[in-house]
Motif scaffolding. Structure first.
Motif, PDB file in Angstrom:
ATOM      1  N   ALA A 178       0.825  -1.208   0.000  1.00  0.00           N
ATOM      2  CA  ALA A 178       0.000   0.000   0.000  1.00  0.00           C
ATOM      3  C   ALA A 178       0.859   1.258   0.000  1.00  0.00           C
ATOM      4  N   LYS A 179       0.198   2.394  -0.050  1.00  0.00           N
ATOM      5  CA  LYS A 179       0.859   3.694   0.016  1.00  0.00           C
ATOM      6  C   LYS A 179       0.177   4.509   1.099  1.00  0.00           C
ATOM      7  N   TYR A 180       0.957   5.363   1.760  1.00  0.00           N
ATOM      8  CA  TYR A 180       0.384   6.183   2.835  1.00  0.00           C
ATOM      9  C   TYR A 180       1.013   7.563   2.815  1.00  0.00           C
ATOM     10  N   ASN A 181       0.146   8.588   2.830  1.00  0.00           N
ATOM     11  CA  ASN A 181       0.592   9.976   2.860  1.00  0.00           C
ATOM     12  C   ASN A 181       0.393  10.524   4.268  1.00  0.00           C
ATOM     13  N   PRO A 182       1.461  10.737   5.047  1.00  0.00           N
ATOM     14  CA  PRO A 182       1.311  11.187   6.434  1.00  0.00           C
ATOM     15  C   PRO A 182       0.784  12.607   6.555  1.00  0.00           C
ATOM     16  N   GLN A 183       0.957  13.411   5.507  1.00  0.00           N
ATOM     17  CA  GLN A 183       0.457  14.790   5.565  1.00  0.00           C
ATOM     18  C   GLN A 183      -1.073  14.843   5.493  1.00  0.00           C
ATOM     19  N   THR A 184      -1.645  13.960   4.684  1.00  0.00           N
ATOM     20  CA  THR A 184      -3.101  13.951   4.512  1.00  0.00           C
ATOM     21  C   THR A 184      -3.767  12.760   5.199  1.00  0.00           C
ATOM     22  N   ASN A 185      -2.956  11.863   5.759  1.00  0.00           N
ATOM     23  CA  ASN A 185      -3.465  10.615   6.349  1.00  0.00           C
ATOM     24  C   ASN A 185      -4.262   9.796   5.334  1.00  0.00           C
ATOM     25  N   ALA A 186      -3.870   9.909   4.073  1.00  0.00           N
ATOM     26  CA  ALA A 186      -4.600   9.223   3.004  1.00  0.00           C
ATOM     27  C   ALA A 186      -3.878   7.953   2.580  1.00  0.00           C
ATOM     28  N   TRP A 187      -4.660   6.895   2.396  1.00  0.00           N
ATOM     29  CA  TRP A 187      -4.146   5.610   1.946  1.00  0.00           C
ATOM     30  C   TRP A 187      -4.449   5.399   0.466  1.00  0.00           C
ATOM     31  N   SER A 188      -3.598   4.614  -0.196  1.00  0.00           N
ATOM     32  CA  SER A 188      -3.896   4.118  -1.540  1.00  0.00           C
ATOM     33  C   SER A 188      -3.591   2.626  -1.568  1.00  0.00           C
ATOM     34  N   LYS A 189      -4.550   1.850  -2.046  1.00  0.00           N
ATOM     35  CA  LYS A 189      -4.361   0.402  -2.178  1.00  0.00           C
ATOM     36  C   LYS A 189      -3.921   0.028  -3.586  1.00  0.00           C
ATOM     37  N   PHE A 192       1.189  -3.085  -5.953  1.00  0.00           N
ATOM     38  CA  PHE A 192       1.301  -4.439  -6.493  1.00  0.00           C
ATOM     39  C   PHE A 192       0.902  -5.516  -5.496  1.00  0.00           C
ATOM     40  N   ASN A 193       1.520  -5.537  -4.310  1.00  0.00           N
ATOM     41  CA  ASN A 193       1.218  -6.601  -3.345  1.00  0.00           C
ATOM     42  C   ASN A 193      -0.249  -6.601  -2.962  1.00  0.00           C
ATOM     43  N   ILE A 194      -0.798  -5.428  -2.727  1.00  0.00           N
ATOM     44  CA  ILE A 194      -2.194  -5.325  -2.295  1.00  0.00           C
ATOM     45  C   ILE A 194      -3.140  -5.722  -3.418  1.00  0.00           C
ATOM     46  N   ARG A 195      -2.844  -5.287  -4.627  1.00  0.00           N
ATOM     47  CA  ARG A 195      -3.704  -5.625  -5.772  1.00  0.00           C
ATOM     48  C   ARG A 195      -3.728  -7.124  -6.035  1.00  0.00           C
ATOM     49  N   ASN A 196      -2.664  -7.834  -5.649  1.00  0.00           N
ATOM     50  CA  ASN A 196      -2.634  -9.280  -5.867  1.00  0.00           C
ATOM     51  C   ASN A 196      -3.570 -10.036  -4.925  1.00  0.00           C
ATOM     52  N   ASP A 197      -3.974  -9.403  -3.823  1.00  0.00           N
ATOM     53  CA  ASP A 197      -5.025  -9.962  -2.972  1.00  0.00           C
ATOM     54  C   ASP A 197      -5.619  -8.860  -2.104  1.00  0.00           C
ATOM     55  N   LEU A 198      -6.436  -8.031  -2.736  1.00  0.00           N
ATOM     56  CA  LEU A 198      -7.094  -6.941  -2.020  1.00  0.00           C
ATOM     57  C   LEU A 198      -8.031  -7.488  -0.949  1.00  0.00           C
ATOM     58  N   ASN A 199      -8.656  -8.633  -1.222  1.00  0.00           N
ATOM     59  CA  ASN A 199      -9.566  -9.226  -0.239  1.00  0.00           C
ATOM     60  C   ASN A 199      -8.835  -9.533   1.068  1.00  0.00           C
ATOM     61  N   ALA A 200      -7.632 -10.081   0.958  1.00  0.00           N
ATOM     62  CA  ALA A 200      -6.856 -10.430   2.157  1.00  0.00           C
ATOM     63  C   ALA A 200      -6.469  -9.174   2.935  1.00  0.00           C
ATOM     64  N   PHE A 201      -6.045  -8.135   2.233  1.00  0.00           N
ATOM     65  CA  PHE A 201      -5.644  -6.895   2.903  1.00  0.00           C
ATOM     66  C   PHE A 201      -6.823  -6.287   3.654  1.00  0.00           C
ATOM     67  N   ASP A 202      -7.973  -6.209   2.999  1.00  0.00           N
ATOM     68  CA  ASP A 202      -9.158  -5.654   3.664  1.00  0.00           C
ATOM     69  C   ASP A 202      -9.554  -6.488   4.873  1.00  0.00           C
ATOM     70  N   TYR A 203      -9.452  -7.795   4.739  1.00  0.00           N
ATOM     71  CA  TYR A 203      -9.794  -8.659   5.873  1.00  0.00           C
ATOM     72  C   TYR A 203      -8.892  -8.387   7.070  1.00  0.00           C
ATOM     73  N   LEU A 204      -7.597  -8.267   6.831  1.00  0.00           N
ATOM     74  CA  LEU A 204      -6.661  -8.018   7.921  1.00  0.00           C
ATOM     75  C   LEU A 204      -6.895  -6.647   8.556  1.00  0.00           C
ATOM     76  N   LEU A 205      -7.199  -5.650   7.745  1.00  0.00           N
ATOM     77  CA  LEU A 205      -7.477  -4.319   8.283  1.00  0.00           C
ATOM     78  C   LEU A 205      -8.763  -4.305   9.101  1.00  0.00           C
ATOM     79  N   ASN A 206      -9.743  -5.067   8.672  1.00  0.00           N
ATOM     80  CA  ASN A 206     -11.051  -5.063   9.336  1.00  0.00           C
ATOM     81  C   ASN A 206     -11.072  -5.888  10.617  1.00  0.00           C
ATOM     82  N   ASN A 207     -10.097  -6.780  10.775  1.00  0.00           N
ATOM     83  CA  ASN A 207     -10.059  -7.649  11.950  1.00  0.00           C
ATOM     84  C   ASN A 207      -9.274  -6.941  13.059  1.00  0.00           C
ATOM     85  N   GLN A 208      -9.982  -6.490  14.080  1.00  0.00           N
ATOM     86  CA  GLN A 208      -9.347  -5.693  15.129  1.00  0.00           C
ATOM     87  C   GLN A 208      -8.381  -6.493  15.992  1.00  0.00           C
TER      88      GLN A 208
END
Length: 315
Positions: A178-189, A192-208
């Motif tokens: 992923a990418k992260y902009n600390p000035q705006t606190n904005a993420w970009s998915k 490459f790694n994230i696009r290869n399994d976006l479902n897995a990344f979202d699952y890990l982020l959503n699991n507290q």
């Protein structure tokens, strides 16, 4: 009274020895890598395997399926017709372990595709890697944790959690993506790694309950190596060193300079004093919580450490 005191002293001594033994245990680390994807995984794996202060207990292979595999004739040096990306990663993992004399380390085959489907979903992708990872966690001693470093798509680690969530309190997860902009606190998915399994990344982020430390590629970008420097410093008579040069020659011979993304994560993990980590909020579309993210690296210190260790490798 004398006997009781002797028993007390003996018990205390045994307790102290036991505690010392627990604290003396090396940190157990599992590495999950899409080794066949490009140049940098080989560097990261060899560096981690050469580290004496940790205990590498597993090296699993990850897929690197992407849209280019159906649109182009080649992915780097590999023909894309009938390509099996996880098999390429697996073959390289075994070659590295053999060169390092560490084939006894478990090296199971990972999943061949993302979790869920193209439109989403959290259906796990069972594999030998998920089975061995879960088994490894369950053999940890009381109070011990496993650090899992993921260098590619997050399929294997997300699948392991989906199959057996009881491992969560025993594992810390480290990943590159992923990418992260600390000035705006904005993420970009859009990475490459994230696009290869976006479902897995979202699952890990959503699991507290997932203890996640992420290295966004922005933080790793300055960690660059010169091709000619590598060619000059490598000792071709040492097989493990030769693999580093060989990988660059086979995969990206035209590149005079490259960011070694995966090596950046491994070096930052091994030398936390030379990396800055901050708590950051998850993307707004995910469960609101804090995760840890690398923000800045001391590139010189990490580079010097890499060469210090690599040049000590012998056959």
């Amino acid at each position: 009274m004398y006997i009781n005191r002797q028993l007390y002293l003996t018990f205390s001594l045994l307790l102290l020895i036991g505690c010392t033994s627990v604290f003396a245990q090396k940190q157990k680390v599992w590495l999950d890598a899409d080794t066949g994807n490009e140049t940098d995984d080989v560097y990261a794996i060899i560096r981690l395997l050469a580290e004496p202060s940790i205990d590498v207990v597993g090296l699993s292979s990850a897929h690197f399926n992407n849209a280019d595999l159906v649109a182009f004739d080649k992915w780097n040096q590999y023909p894309t017709k009938n390509i099996k990306t996880v098999a390429i990663s697996q073959q390289l993992n075994e070659e590295i372990l053999r060169a390092m004399g560490k084939l006894s380390i478990p090296h199971p085959l990972g999943a061949d595709r993302q979790i869920g489907r193209a439109w989403g979903g959290n259906e796990p992708r069972p594999s030998a890697a998920t089975e061995q990872l879960i088994r490894t966690v369950k053999t940890l001693r009381q109070g011990e944790k496993l650090d899992v470093i993921c260098l590619g798509a997050l399929t294997n680690i997300a699948s392991a959690i989906l199959i057996d969530s009881t491992i969560l309190p025993r594992v810390r997860w480290f990943a590159l993506g992923a990418k992260y902009n600390p000035q705006t606190n904005a993420w970009s998915k859009n990475e490459f790694n994230i696009r290869n399994d976006l479902n897995a990344f979202d699952y890990l982020l959503n699991n507290q309950k997932v203890d996640l430390t992420l290295m966004p590629i922005d933080a790793a970008l300055p960690f660059r190596f010169m091709r000619d420097t590598i060619y000059h410093k490598i000792d071709d008579t040492v097989l493990a060193q030769r693999l580093l040069k060989q990988r660059w020659q086979e995969t990206n011979p035209q590149d005079k300079i490259r960011t070694l993304w995966d090596l950046a994560l491994v070096e930052a993990y091994l030398l936390p004093q030379n990396a800055t980590i901050q708590d950051v909020s998850t993307p707004p579309e995910n469960t609101k919580r804090l995760i840890k993210a690398y923000r800045k690296l001391d590139e010189k210190a990490l580079t010097d450490d890499f060469w210090r260790v690599i040049r000590q490798l012998k056959n």
